[in-house]
Design a protein around this motif. Structure first.
Motif, PDB file in Angstrom:
ATOM      1  N   MET A  49     -10.346   7.797  -4.252  1.00  0.00           N
ATOM      2  CA  MET A  49      -9.036   8.149  -3.638  1.00  0.00           C
ATOM      3  C   MET A  49      -9.238   8.420  -2.354  1.00  0.00           C
ATOM      4  O   MET A  49      -9.989   9.231  -1.942  1.00  0.00           O
ATOM      5  CB  MET A  49      -8.737   9.191  -4.875  1.00  0.00           C
ATOM      6  CG  MET A  49      -8.160   8.768  -6.046  1.00  0.00           C
ATOM      7  SD  MET A  49      -7.346  10.155  -7.100  1.00  0.00           S
ATOM      8  CE  MET A  49      -8.418  11.193  -7.097  1.00  0.00           C
ATOM      9  N   PHE A  50      -7.950   8.249  -1.518  1.00  0.00           N
ATOM     10  CA  PHE A  50      -8.012   8.640   0.062  1.00  0.00           C
ATOM     11  C   PHE A  50      -7.664  10.226  -0.060  1.00  0.00           C
ATOM     12  O   PHE A  50      -6.716  10.804  -0.583  1.00  0.00           O
ATOM     13  CB  PHE A  50      -7.184   7.811   0.410  1.00  0.00           C
ATOM     14  CG  PHE A  50      -6.764   8.226   2.022  1.00  0.00           C
ATOM     15  CD1 PHE A  50      -7.706   8.079   2.974  1.00  0.00           C
ATOM     16  CD2 PHE A  50      -5.276   8.603   2.493  1.00  0.00           C
ATOM     17  CE1 PHE A  50      -7.586   8.490   4.285  1.00  0.00           C
ATOM     18  CE2 PHE A  50      -5.275   9.037   3.525  1.00  0.00           C
ATOM     19  CZ  PHE A  50      -6.119   8.971   4.465  1.00  0.00           C
ATOM     20  N   GLU A  51      -8.025  10.862   1.174  1.00  0.00           N
ATOM     21  CA  GLU A  51      -7.726  12.140   1.330  1.00  0.00           C
ATOM     22  C   GLU A  51      -7.436  12.313   2.728  1.00  0.00           C
ATOM     23  O   GLU A  51      -8.266  11.610   3.541  1.00  0.00           O
ATOM     24  CB  GLU A  51      -8.764  13.219   0.647  1.00  0.00           C
ATOM     25  CG  GLU A  51     -10.057  12.896   1.393  1.00  0.00           C
ATOM     26  CD  GLU A  51     -10.756  14.597   1.169  1.00  0.00           C
ATOM     27  OE1 GLU A  51     -10.512  15.364   2.027  1.00  0.00           O
ATOM     28  OE2 GLU A  51     -11.685  14.372   0.340  1.00  0.00           O
ATOM     29  N   THR A  52      -6.837  13.395   3.288  1.00  0.00           N
ATOM     30  CA  THR A  52      -6.751  13.854   4.510  1.00  0.00           C
ATOM     31  C   THR A  52      -7.575  15.176   5.071  1.00  0.00           C
ATOM     32  O   THR A  52      -7.951  15.355   6.169  1.00  0.00           O
ATOM     33  CB  THR A  52      -5.305  13.947   5.103  1.00  0.00           C
ATOM     34  OG1 THR A  52      -4.716  14.907   4.533  1.00  0.00           O
ATOM     35  CG2 THR A  52      -4.608  12.685   4.831  1.00  0.00           C
ATOM     36  N   ASP A  53      -7.444  16.030   3.984  1.00  0.00           N
ATOM     37  CA  ASP A  53      -7.923  17.227   4.129  1.00  0.00           C
ATOM     38  C   ASP A  53      -7.226  18.241   5.258  1.00  0.00           C
ATOM     39  O   ASP A  53      -7.724  19.329   5.530  1.00  0.00           O
ATOM     40  CB  ASP A  53      -9.428  17.331   4.630  1.00  0.00           C
ATOM     41  CG  ASP A  53     -10.171  18.730   4.592  1.00  0.00           C
ATOM     42  OD1 ASP A  53      -9.965  19.401   3.523  1.00  0.00           O
ATOM     43  OD2 ASP A  53     -10.983  18.937   5.340  1.00  0.00           O
TER      44      ASP A  53
ATOM     45  N   VAL B 113       1.020  -1.007   0.107  1.00  0.00           N
ATOM     46  CA  VAL B 113       0.016  -0.007   0.108  1.00  0.00           C
ATOM     47  C   VAL B 113       0.979   1.267  -0.103  1.00  0.00           C
ATOM     48  O   VAL B 113       1.857   1.495   0.945  1.00  0.00           O
ATOM     49  CB  VAL B 113      -1.038   0.047   1.123  1.00  0.00           C
ATOM     50  CG1 VAL B 113      -1.612   1.386   1.590  1.00  0.00           C
ATOM     51  CG2 VAL B 113      -1.944  -1.104   1.187  1.00  0.00           C
ATOM     52  N   ARG B 114       0.690   2.130  -0.810  1.00  0.00           N
ATOM     53  CA  ARG B 114       1.351   3.207  -0.952  1.00  0.00           C
ATOM     54  C   ARG B 114       0.221   4.381  -0.708  1.00  0.00           C
ATOM     55  O   ARG B 114      -0.737   4.453  -1.453  1.00  0.00           O
ATOM     56  CB  ARG B 114       1.776   3.659  -2.403  1.00  0.00           C
ATOM     57  CG  ARG B 114       2.582   4.839  -2.742  1.00  0.00           C
ATOM     58  CD  ARG B 114       2.940   4.871  -4.013  1.00  0.00           C
ATOM     59  NE  ARG B 114       3.789   6.115  -4.435  1.00  0.00           N
ATOM     60  CZ  ARG B 114       4.097   6.314  -5.804  1.00  0.00           C
ATOM     61  NH1 ARG B 114       3.602   6.008  -6.875  1.00  0.00           N
ATOM     62  NH2 ARG B 114       4.690   7.679  -5.838  1.00  0.00           N
ATOM     63  N   VAL B 115       0.540   5.277   0.245  1.00  0.00           N
ATOM     64  CA  VAL B 115      -0.695   6.264   0.592  1.00  0.00           C
ATOM     65  C   VAL B 115      -0.260   7.477  -0.097  1.00  0.00           C
ATOM     66  O   VAL B 115       0.885   8.169  -0.099  1.00  0.00           O
ATOM     67  CB  VAL B 115      -0.502   6.416   1.983  1.00  0.00           C
ATOM     68  CG1 VAL B 115      -1.574   7.306   2.289  1.00  0.00           C
ATOM     69  CG2 VAL B 115      -0.637   5.143   3.091  1.00  0.00           C
ATOM     70  N   ILE B 116      -1.265   7.979  -0.722  1.00  0.00           N
ATOM     71  CA  ILE B 116      -1.426   9.132  -1.540  1.00  0.00           C
ATOM     72  C   ILE B 116      -2.602   9.901  -1.135  1.00  0.00           C
ATOM     73  O   ILE B 116      -3.449   9.499  -1.350  1.00  0.00           O
ATOM     74  CB  ILE B 116      -1.316   9.171  -2.996  1.00  0.00           C
ATOM     75  CG1 ILE B 116      -0.013   8.293  -3.145  1.00  0.00           C
ATOM     76  CG2 ILE B 116      -1.537  10.666  -3.704  1.00  0.00           C
ATOM     77  CD1 ILE B 116       0.314   8.236  -4.816  1.00  0.00           C
ATOM     78  N   ASP B 117      -2.370  11.143  -0.531  1.00  0.00           N
ATOM     79  CA  ASP B 117      -3.519  12.163   0.136  1.00  0.00           C
ATOM     80  C   ASP B 117      -3.988  13.118  -1.275  1.00  0.00           C
ATOM     81  O   ASP B 117      -3.057  13.780  -1.744  1.00  0.00           O
ATOM     82  CB  ASP B 117      -2.972  12.930   1.076  1.00  0.00           C
ATOM     83  CG  ASP B 117      -3.848  13.867   1.643  1.00  0.00           C
ATOM     84  OD1 ASP B 117      -4.927  13.916   1.009  1.00  0.00           O
ATOM     85  OD2 ASP B 117      -3.524  14.717   2.481  1.00  0.00           O
ATOM     86  N   ALA B 118      -5.215  12.754  -1.799  1.00  0.00           N
ATOM     87  CA  ALA B 118      -5.889  13.399  -2.797  1.00  0.00           C
ATOM     88  C   ALA B 118      -6.180  14.734  -2.382  1.00  0.00           C
ATOM     89  O   ALA B 118      -6.988  15.465  -3.407  1.00  0.00           O
ATOM     90  CB  ALA B 118      -6.682  12.321  -3.493  1.00  0.00           C
ATOM     91  N   ASP B 119      -6.528  15.051  -1.374  1.00  0.00           N
ATOM     92  CA  ASP B 119      -6.864  16.522  -0.895  1.00  0.00           C
ATOM     93  C   ASP B 119      -6.373  16.953   0.344  1.00  0.00           C
ATOM     94  O   ASP B 119      -6.484  16.520   1.397  1.00  0.00           O
ATOM     95  CB  ASP B 119      -8.478  16.501  -0.833  1.00  0.00           C
ATOM     96  CG  ASP B 119      -9.015  17.749  -0.332  1.00  0.00           C
ATOM     97  OD1 ASP B 119      -8.450  18.900  -0.719  1.00  0.00           O
ATOM     98  OD2 ASP B 119     -10.059  17.699   0.646  1.00  0.00           O
TER      99      ASP B 119
END
Length: 391
Positions: free
Chosen positions: A346-350, A8-14
């Motif tokens: 897609m995953f995000e953290t805000d 798993v490679r975590v990329i924050d889309a927002d």
């Protein structure tokens, strides 16, 4: 201890980047320092000023203090906080990269704050569009530097001159040359005097974005029309701390109108390779809307329904992405992801906004993400973003 699947490679889309006070002035041509956005302290408050008029507070753009503690919106970003009151990673890109390292996040997509999430505060407040175009170009050039200096770990989305379609085409091409991985578009260009996005007049812009592999991003609240939801959906009698909660929750569903209008407009039949991203909207509303958009069009406009090359819901599968962060799928996240499409999420953290996952976003979602199939985990946590943004 629950762990994510291998690979798993975590990329924050927002996430958001608060504008530094010297963002524009340090890049302005000599003699133009007072003609670009600059900060003036007025009645004890730092304000952004352009053409002698204020267009917003030069505030914190976040709710996380320098020690890493999260505060309610009303007493931080929406209160008296200035840029010195927020975590330095909110505005300092070197600090942001260090934070990503600490959090185990490989890359992060960035959106503005004070100038408007879609740039609307900047270009709707100034009549001289030549001056605004300069400001917009300076902003985009600054963000290109951020991307380059971070080694493509920070991916800001450049704003478009929404009042001028031909200028949008030119700026999209310029942004592609600068290495950007997408564009940030307002949801309502008609607020600035342009046709709405469904008008065929926008076809040259869609053609340019599709041909340059620039996905078009629509962040919630990215226009004056969209942002009005935040301030009008709550009842006046509600507590002042409850009002932002109602406004924020209302904004999430606001992007459904973009999905509906784009699918029904026929733009994807004309531009089948065009990609769009619904940012910070969540995904829980998507399965219902996919059913509703097919049903409603066939019921109310059967001739138009037959005219489209695909079912309206199929345009989401082929042309749209959506981001999520705190949703659990009410205990069955895999079912929700499957209903939306694991290739479209897609995953995000805000970070560092009120609804951000803080202080450890990956750890905070690990237990629920671990319930997904390994391949689903890899796609939604970073694989889809890596493919879309060519990482």
């Amino acid at each position: 201890m629950v762990k994510l699947a291998e690979g798993v490679r975590v990329i924050d889309a927002d996430a958001h980047l608060t504008e530094r006070h010297d963002l524009f002035t340090e890049r302005a041509p000599k003699g133009y320092e007072d003609k670009v956005p600059h900060v003036v302290r007025i009645d004890g408050v730092d304000m952004w000023v352009l053409e002698g008029k204020t267009f917003g507070k030069a505030g914190s753009g976040g709710t996380i203090d320098p020690e890493g503690k999260k505060h309610p919106f009303r007493t931080s970003q929406g209160g008296s906080w200035g840029i010195d009151d927020v975590h330095p990673a909110a505005w300092d890109t070197r600090e942001r990269v260090r934070l990503l390292d600490d959090l185990g996040i490989d890359a992060q997509v960035l959106y503005p704050n004070s100038i408007g999430i879609g740039g609307q505060n900047l270009y709707n407040s100034v009549k001289d569009k030549t001056a605004v175009r300069l400001c917009l170009q300076l902003y985009n050039e600054a963000m290109a530097e951020v991307q380059e200096e971070s080694g493509n770990r920070l991916l800001p989305m450049p704003i478009m001159p929404a009042w001028d379609i031909e200028a949008c085409v030119r700026e999209a091409k310029r942004c592609a040359e600068m290495g950007f991985r997408g564009v940030n578009m307002t949801a309502d260009p008609q607020d600035s005097g342009s046709p709405d996005l469904g008008d065929p007049a926008w076809d040259p812009f869609w053609e340019a974005c599709a041909g340059l592999n620039l996905p078009v991003h629509f962040h919630i609240g990215a226009s004056q029309t969209a942002l009005s939801y935040f301030g009008t959906t709550y009842w006046p009698s509600q507590d002042d701390y409850v009002k932002p909660a109602i406004g924020g929750a209302s904004l999430f569903q606001n992007n459904s109108r973009l999905l509906l209008n784009s699918a029904y407009s026929g733009m994807f039949d004309r531009h089948p390779n065009l990609k769009m991203v619904s940012v910070e909207s969540g995904i829980g509303w998507v399965p219902f809307m996919l059913e509703a958009m097919d049903y409603e069009l066939e019921e109310n406009a059967p001739e138009w329904f037959d005219k489209l090359q695909k079912l309206p819901s199929e345009y989401f599968r082929d042309n749209w992405y959506a981001t999520f962060w705190f949703e659990t799928g009410r205990g069955d996240l895999q079912h929700l992801i499957d209903a939306v499409g694991e290739d479209n999420v897609m995953f995000e953290t805000d970070f560092p906004h009120p609804t951000c996952l803080h202080p450890d976003p990956v750890e905070k979602v690990t237990e629920k993400i671990a319930t997904l199939r390994p391949e689903s985990q890899r796609k939604v946590m970073g694989g889809n973003a890596a493919k879309l943004y060519k990482l």
